[in-house]
Design an enzyme around this catalytic site. Sequence first.
Site, short mmCIF file in Angstrom:
data_model
loop_
_atom_site.label_atom_id
_atom_site.label_comp_id
_atom_site.label_asym_id
_atom_site.label_seq_id
_atom_site.Cartn_x
_atom_site.Cartn_y
_atom_site.Cartn_z
N ARG A 46 0.83 -1.22 0.00
CA ARG A 46 0.00 0.00 0.00
C ARG A 46 0.87 1.27 0.00
O ARG A 46 0.51 2.27 0.60
CB ARG A 46 -0.96 0.04 1.20
CG ARG A 46 -1.87 -1.13 1.29
CD ARG A 46 -2.93 -1.19 0.20
NE ARG A 46 -3.67 -2.42 0.30
CZ ARG A 46 -3.33 -3.55 -0.34
NH1 ARG A 46 -2.29 -3.57 -1.17
NH2 ARG A 46 -4.02 -4.65 -0.18
N SER A 53 -10.64 -0.66 4.08
CA SER A 53 -9.84 -0.88 5.29
C SER A 53 -9.31 0.45 5.81
O SER A 53 -8.67 1.20 5.07
CB SER A 53 -8.66 -1.79 4.99
OG SER A 53 -9.13 -3.05 4.60
N GLU A 106 -4.52 3.42 6.75
CA GLU A 106 -4.43 3.25 5.30
C GLU A 106 -5.18 4.39 4.61
O GLU A 106 -4.76 4.90 3.60
CB GLU A 106 -5.05 1.90 4.90
CG GLU A 106 -4.99 1.64 3.41
CD GLU A 106 -5.37 0.21 3.03
OE1 GLU A 106 -5.00 -0.73 3.77
OE2 GLU A 106 -6.05 0.04 2.01
C1 LIG Z 1 -15.81 -0.94 -0.20
C2 LIG Z 1 -14.33 -0.68 -0.40
C3 LIG Z 1 -13.47 -1.75 -0.59
C4 LIG Z 1 -12.10 -1.54 -0.79
N1 LIG Z 1 -11.29 -2.61 -0.99
C5 LIG Z 1 -9.97 -2.43 -1.21
C6 LIG Z 1 -9.11 -3.55 -1.46
O1 LIG Z 1 -9.53 -4.70 -1.49
N2 LIG Z 1 -7.80 -3.29 -1.65
C7 LIG Z 1 -7.29 -2.03 -1.64
O2 LIG Z 1 -6.07 -1.86 -1.85
N3 LIG Z 1 -8.08 -0.96 -1.41
C8 LIG Z 1 -9.40 -1.13 -1.20
N4 LIG Z 1 -10.21 -0.04 -0.98
C9 LIG Z 1 -9.63 1.32 -0.89
C10 LIG Z 1 -9.61 2.11 -2.22
O3 LIG Z 1 -10.63 1.67 -3.10
C11 LIG Z 1 -8.25 2.02 -2.91
O4 LIG Z 1 -7.23 2.55 -2.11
C12 LIG Z 1 -8.26 2.76 -4.27
O5 LIG Z 1 -7.08 2.45 -4.97
C13 LIG Z 1 -8.37 4.27 -4.11
O6 LIG Z 1 -8.65 4.82 -5.39
P1 LIG Z 1 -9.44 6.21 -5.52
O7 LIG Z 1 -9.43 6.61 -6.95
O8 LIG Z 1 -10.77 6.12 -4.89
O9 LIG Z 1 -8.49 7.14 -4.68
P2 LIG Z 1 -8.87 8.49 -3.87
O10 LIG Z 1 -9.45 8.12 -2.55
O11 LIG Z 1 -9.67 9.36 -4.77
O12 LIG Z 1 -7.44 9.07 -3.68
C14 LIG Z 1 -6.49 8.37 -2.89
C15 LIG Z 1 -5.14 9.06 -3.06
O13 LIG Z 1 -4.68 8.84 -4.40
C16 LIG Z 1 -4.32 10.09 -4.99
N5 LIG Z 1 -4.59 9.99 -6.43
C17 LIG Z 1 -5.73 9.61 -7.02
N6 LIG Z 1 -5.59 9.64 -8.37
C18 LIG Z 1 -4.33 10.06 -8.61
C19 LIG Z 1 -3.57 10.30 -9.80
N7 LIG Z 1 -4.08 10.11 -11.03
N8 LIG Z 1 -2.28 10.72 -9.66
C20 LIG Z 1 -1.73 10.91 -8.43
N9 LIG Z 1 -2.41 10.72 -7.28
C21 LIG Z 1 -3.68 10.28 -7.38
C22 LIG Z 1 -5.21 11.10 -4.30
O14 LIG Z 1 -4.67 12.40 -4.38
C23 LIG Z 1 -5.23 10.57 -2.87
O15 LIG Z 1 -4.12 11.01 -2.13
C24 LIG Z 1 -11.59 -0.23 -0.78
C25 LIG Z 1 -12.46 0.86 -0.60
C26 LIG Z 1 -13.82 0.63 -0.43
C27 LIG Z 1 -14.75 1.80 -0.24
#
Ligand SMILES: Cc1cc2nc3c(=O)[nH]c(=O)nc-3n(C[C@H](O)[C@H](O)[C@H](O)COP(=O)(O)OP(=O)(O)OC[C@H]3O[C@@H](n4cnc5c(N)ncnc54)[C@H](O)[C@@H]3O)c2cc1C
Length: 301
Positions: free
Chosen positions: A170, A222, A293
């Site tokens: 992560r 998480s 996380e």
């Molecule tokens: C129901 C549920 C289940 C989940 N299960 C998992 C799982 O199994 N495994 C797991 O690893 N995670 C899981 N997650 C967490 C999450 O989905 C992941 O961490 C996902 O990768 C975040 O993506 P996001 O686009 O929503 O990021 P955001 O929450 O929008 O952003 C997260 C970070 O990434 C940065 N960011 C986003 N896009 C870019 C870009 N293009 N360039 C640079 N920085 C960027 C943002 O600035 C921020 O700091 C889960 C979440 C939920 C709600």
Amino acid sequence: MIFDKALNAAPDRFTVIQLSRYTTWEIGGPTASVIVNTLEELTETVKFVSENSLPWVILGKGSNTLAPTEGWHGVVILLSGELAKFSFNGSLLTAGGGVHLPSMSGAACSQGLTGLVFAVGIPGTVGGAVFMNAGAYGSSISELVEKVRVLHPCGSIEYLTAEDCGFGYRRSRFQKDDSIVLNVVLKLSENAGGGNELRREAREILQIRRQKFPLHAPNAGSVFRRPDNGSPPGKLIEDCGLKGHRLGGAMVSPTHANFIENTGNATSSDVMRLIELVADRVRQDSGITLKREIRRLGERI
Ligand SMILES: Cc1cc2nc3c(=O)[nH]c(=O)nc-3n(C[C@H](O)[C@H](O)[C@H](O)COP(=O)(O)OP(=O)(O)OC[C@H]3O[C@@H](n4cnc5c(N)ncnc54)[C@H](O)[C@@H]3O)c2cc1C
């Protein structure tokens, strides 16, 4: 108003959005925002916010983000248009940072390409997944990365290998710098059993996740990272008797203790105070320090 600085700097450029509509916790007040559809628009926007000393952040699907209830004073940049498209070339998949990860995972399954099925239930974007090195079931996106194209805030573009990205559990280098994930090239493999087998696997994963996770309530996945000794945070929290513990509108999920549910009216402060309470109790009871996380909007950790 909290977003006045951005709006005063350029009233026509930014729109005010409610962060609660852009985060899976459904928490967060108003902020200035802009949707960018091309690399040129993104480059120009980053130049403008930097020149005007406006804090900025790229927001994906907000599925790992806690946004402040009182709103945010910076500019939220949303990737769309050509920055949210993907295409296949044989077993190579090229995807923009704004692509919805589960849709892309589903499309790869349909193409009979294996490697991404683990991501079918991770509700983020490709950029967010690379930033977080998202993973599940022993796989993570870093294992598939051939190349990442990034935009540095100074306007320069760089191609990075997986090694350059500093991936760990992560973790990635993007958490420490301001570079933006524009596209990623992922190397998938032909699945001997074809697309139907992969689609079945994806359906099974989604079914398991529906049973295991509180998908009925707004959450951000998480909350805590797995500690170095490998103990599952959910078990540590459950052992402290905290399942179902409430603070304001935030509740440790009775379904999975490493999730915090928004029961309807949680504020960002309810969630942060509950996170601190849980971490304190786990430290007292087990001696283990849990690290977050999930990220607060715009923070660097
Ligand atoms: C129901 C549920 C289940 C989940 N299960 C998992 C799982 O199994 N495994 C797991 O690893 N995670 C899981 N997650 C967490 C999450 O989905 C992941 O961490 C996902 O990768 C975040 O993506 P996001 O686009 O929503 O990021 P955001 O929450 O929008 O952003 C997260 C970070 O990434 C940065 N960011 C986003 N896009 C870019 C870009 N293009 N360039 C640079 N920085 C960027 C943002 O600035 C921020 O700091 C889960 C979440 C939920 C709600």
